[in-house]
Structure formats: C-alpha cells, structure tokens
Design an enzyme around this catalytic site. Structure first.
Site, PDB file in Angstrom:
ATOM      1  N   LYS A 106       0.809  -1.212   0.000  1.00  0.00           N
ATOM      2  CA  LYS A 106       0.000   0.000   0.000  1.00  0.00           C
ATOM      3  C   LYS A 106       0.847   1.270   0.000  1.00  0.00           C
ATOM      4  O   LYS A 106       0.345   2.344  -0.294  1.00  0.00           O
ATOM      5  CB  LYS A 106      -0.984  -0.032   1.155  1.00  0.00           C
ATOM      6  CG  LYS A 106      -2.007  -1.149   0.939  1.00  0.00           C
ATOM      7  CD  LYS A 106      -3.141  -1.123   1.903  1.00  0.00           C
ATOM      8  CE  LYS A 106      -4.242  -2.077   1.498  1.00  0.00           C
ATOM      9  NZ  LYS A 106      -3.943  -3.474   1.861  1.00  0.00           N
TER      10      LYS A 106
HETATM   11  C1  LIG Z   1      -4.705  -4.505   1.587  1.00  0.00           C
HETATM   12  C2  LIG Z   1      -3.953  -5.767   1.529  1.00  0.00           C
HETATM   13  C3  LIG Z   1      -4.337  -6.807   0.679  1.00  0.00           C
HETATM   14  C4  LIG Z   1      -5.590  -6.741  -0.143  1.00  0.00           C
HETATM   15  O1  LIG Z   1      -5.533  -5.792  -1.176  1.00  0.00           O
HETATM   16  P1  LIG Z   1      -6.889  -5.233  -1.827  1.00  0.00           P
HETATM   17  O2  LIG Z   1      -6.436  -4.231  -2.811  1.00  0.00           O
HETATM   18  O3  LIG Z   1      -7.681  -4.646  -0.702  1.00  0.00           O
HETATM   19  O4  LIG Z   1      -7.573  -6.395  -2.440  1.00  0.00           O
HETATM   20  C5  LIG Z   1      -3.535  -7.927   0.619  1.00  0.00           C
HETATM   21  N1  LIG Z   1      -2.429  -8.043   1.378  1.00  0.00           N
HETATM   22  C6  LIG Z   1      -2.036  -7.080   2.213  1.00  0.00           C
HETATM   23  C7  LIG Z   1      -0.814  -7.279   3.032  1.00  0.00           C
HETATM   24  C8  LIG Z   1      -2.769  -5.902   2.326  1.00  0.00           C
HETATM   25  O5  LIG Z   1      -2.370  -4.955   3.158  1.00  0.00           O
END
Ligand SMILES: *Cc1c(COP(=O)(O)O)cnc(C)c1O
Length: 431
Positions: A106
C-alpha cells in the site's frame, strides 16, 4: 482524461475525481477510456528502470492532467524503494511490493497519491482532511505517505483489536497531523462510517474531505505500474503470465485488470481470497451481496463487501463470462494459509507473510486445474515481520524485526476510541 462514477453520474475531470474520492452519488470513479499502449511499448521495455516503466504508464493515464516534468517528479519521489521480482522456481516468482516505509504494497499507492494531492493542492486553502478506513495496512501507508505533504490532516479509522500490534503502532504513531480512531466494530463498519461522512452535505461544507482508501482513483492508478514492471523483468516473455493477487477490497486486482486493458500481456489473474471469498462467489454465479467480514489470519483481506467489485463490474460491463476468462477465484482457509507458509519455507527457504501465502496457495490450486506451462507471479503484499505471531505459529521460529519496524515500537501511541456510530465520527471530525 475524465472519470465516471460507476453509479451513473456525468464524468468529471481528474482533479475532481481525485480530491472528492467518492462521487456524490456514492459511486467509485473509473477512467472513462483506458489508454492502450501498443505492443512495441510493451516489448521495448527490457532495460527500463522501475521509474521509467512507471512513468510510461503514468503518462498514458495522466498526461492531460499533470505536466510531464511534475508527473515524473511525483513518480520518482513516490517510488523511492525497489520492487524485486524474486525467483522461487523456474515457473514461480514473487513480486515483493513490501520494501517501502511501512513494509506493505500500500506504500506504492499511498506515496503516489500523497504527492499527487500535494501537486493538486499546491498553495490552496483550506487544508484537506484525508479520511481513511483501514483494515490494517492502508492507514499506516497513508499516514506515512502524507507525512511529507504540507497542510493535510489525516484521520484513520481502524477496527479495534483486529489489526496486528505492529500495524496498530504504525497507525497510532503518525505524528501530529494524523488522528487514529479505534472503532468498536469491523473494517466494514469503518468503511461504512467513512462513506456516511462523504454523504453528509453539511460536513462536506465545513471540511475539504477526501478519501485515501483504494476507493480513491489516485491510489489505484499507480498500482498498475508494478504489474508492468513485473512483465519487464521476465526472462521468458513467450510463456503465458499469470498473476496471483491476494485480494480483500479488490483494489490490487482492479489495478491489474486496468493494466491488462492498457495492453499488459497477462494471460490470467487469480483473485486469491481468504474465507471472505472476494470474487470467488461472483465468478461462480452468485450475485454480489455484502456479507459481514470474517476474521482470518490474513486480516488485511478481511473484507466482506469489497468496494472495488463495482469497478471490476464496470470494467467488464457486468459480463460475468468475460470476467471469468481473465480472472479465476479461489478461497483459501486459514489452515491452507499456514500450510502454504510452511511449504514456501520448506521448498524455497522463503518466509512469506500470511497474505502472500494465500496468493501462493491459490496459485497452487490454479495450477492443479490448469497444468499448461505458464509463469506464475505472486504479489507479495507485506513483509512477514508485520505478522510475527502468525509467522512464528506457522514456522515455529521467531521472525527478525527489520530496523524500520523496531523504531516505531519506541514511539508513544496516540489513539481515540470511537463507538460504531456516525454521530461520534462527525463529532471527532469537527472537533
Ligand atoms: C490490503 C492488503 C491486501 C488486499 O488488497 P486489496 O487491494 O484490498 O484487495 C492484501 N495483502 C495485504 C498485506 C494488504 O495490506
């Protein structure tokens, strides 16, 4: 480029889509035409750097909205960490997206978004209030990404007791411009409270509100970059490419599907879900219906009502068969997740976090059903040290903590408990 709301409304300019986050009709924004880069571009990438590849896609998407020099600076500044494509075996790679400041993928979207906002808001008042519901990783990435952007106040909502202790530290130590609210509820409750704030006209008169969830298009667009980057790193581009995407709110998967629309030569995507199911139900014919989220070991994917499903349906014109040609969905249990962590460790000496392990387990399922040769790229979404208890439970040994994580454990947390109630959120925002 203009952006339309998946709920209908007239298209709006990039600036409005970015700063409002969610359309006033409650819909998520999508680009009204997705630029397709010609095969020469895709085949001509071999010696390009991550930033060059990212800029090529950013330019295709945003050239009309942000001048080249500024866009290049935003990309360069946002991507100040490597994204290695690690070889596990001849046909399996892990795309490590966790080398940014908060050790989860993210960071890519949050850092890009913070810099785009700084550019859009240059010199403007009043400052933004960035409102974020987080299942764990988003909030920390946003707090970190916006830390360097002047004039923004960040308000994070997270489900109390449902994020890892380290995540909680990242959420609650963001500094004076970051307010952390621990909600007495689930991630879906947090998301609902945020949506309610966006629908409150009086609040929106008084605050310049924006979102930094993957509901915001400026977080989603840069996630296309690393799919393209993975493609440029492949040694055998003739073999079909399959991405396994650990999925919760389906933002990462949506970005991959947009990249495919831009010409990315990916054969297939795997929506790798935990018990919450993600896209699996829809792909086998169920109607999308919000469900209460279930708690699992891959907690950042504990989403019962994924926002980005609406975007995926818009992208495919609600054509389930067309979507199923591009995406296979698998649901992985907690036991399978632990077993996948052990298998990765045993086979490759690779320590994976539980989310990445869901991606690996889903790829294995896919391979059992589709034995034709292909290169499988697992999106490695978080550093294992973010989930030390689960890693230790799976592997029977402690996971060393990277220095970057150790440093935040020394910072005092600042957090306010919040009842699962919109009036309470409103008060906290106007305070
Ligand atoms: C947010 C997240 C996901 C999922 O991603 P999305 O875009 O919400 O489907 C998977 N793994 C981790 C470690 C995350 O922080």
């Amino acid at each position: 480029m203009r952006y339309f709301s998946v709920n209908g409304g007239a298209p709006v300019p990039f600036r409005e889509a970015a700063l409002s986050g969610l359309a006033s009709d409650g819909g998520l924004y999508m680009p009204d035409s997705i630029p397709c880069l010609p095969p020469e571009v895709w085949n001509g990438f071999p010696s390009a750097s991550l930033r060059d590849v990212a800029f090529t896609l950013a330019h295709a998407l945003l050239a009309g909205d942000i001048p080249d020099a500024d866009l290049r600076a935003i990309v360069t500044d946002a991507l100040n960490f490597p994204i290695p494509l690690v070889t596990l075996d001849g046909e399996t790679r892990a795309l490590e997206l966790f080398h940014g400041p908060t050790l989860a993928f993210k960071d890519v979207g949050a850092r890009f978004m913070a810099r785009v906002f700084a550019w859009l808001q240059r010199g403007e008042r009043p400052p933004l209030t960035v409102l974020v519901a987080t299942s764990g990783d988003t909030g920390g990435a946003v707090a970190s990404g916006f830390g360097e952007v002047p004039g923004a106040r960040v308000v994070l909502l997270y489900p109390r007791g449902r994020v890892s202790p380290l995540q909680e530290r990242q959420l609650t130590t963001g500094g004076p411009s970051v307010t952390a609210l621990a909600v007495d509820g689930s991630f879906d409750d947090c998301q609902r409270l945020v949506k309610e704030a966006f629908r409150d006209p009086d609040l929106r008169q008084r605050l310049t509100l924006t979102s930094a969830n993957s509901i915001n298009i400026t977080r989603l667009l840069p996630q296309t970059f690393y799919y393209a980057w993975a493609w440029t790193q492949l040694d055998d581009r003739a073999r079909p490419l399959v991405f396994s995407v650990p999925s919760g709110n389906l933002g990462d998967l949506t970005a991959g599907l947009i990249a495919k629309r831009m010409g990315l030569p990916a054969a297939r995507f795997i929506a790798a879900a935990n018990a919450n199911g993600g896209l699996t139900g829809y792909l086998v014919g169920q109607e999308p219906a919000p469900r209460p989220s279930l708690r699992t070991l891959s907690s950042a994917m504990d989403v019962g009502d994924p926002s980005n499903l609406a975007r995926i349906l818009a992208l495919y014109g609600h054509d389930r068969a067309a979507l199923a040609r591009d995406v296979a969905g698998y649901t992985i249990s907690d036991d399978e997740t632990l077993e996948a962590m052990r298998a990765l460790d045993r086979r490759y000496g690779y320590t994976a976090d539980p989310h990445t392990a869901v991606g690996y387990a889903a790829l294995a399922r896919y391979r059992a059903a589709h034995p034709a040769p292909h290169t499988g790229v697992i999106l490695s979404t978080a550093h294992p040290a973010k989930f030390p208890d689960i890693c230790e439970r799976a592997l029977g040994r402690p996971i060393p903590l990277p220095d970057r994580l150790r440093a935040i454990l020394d910072r005092p947390p600042h957090v306010t408990p919040l009842p699962n109630d919109y009036a309470a959120l409103r008060d906290a925002l106007l305070w």
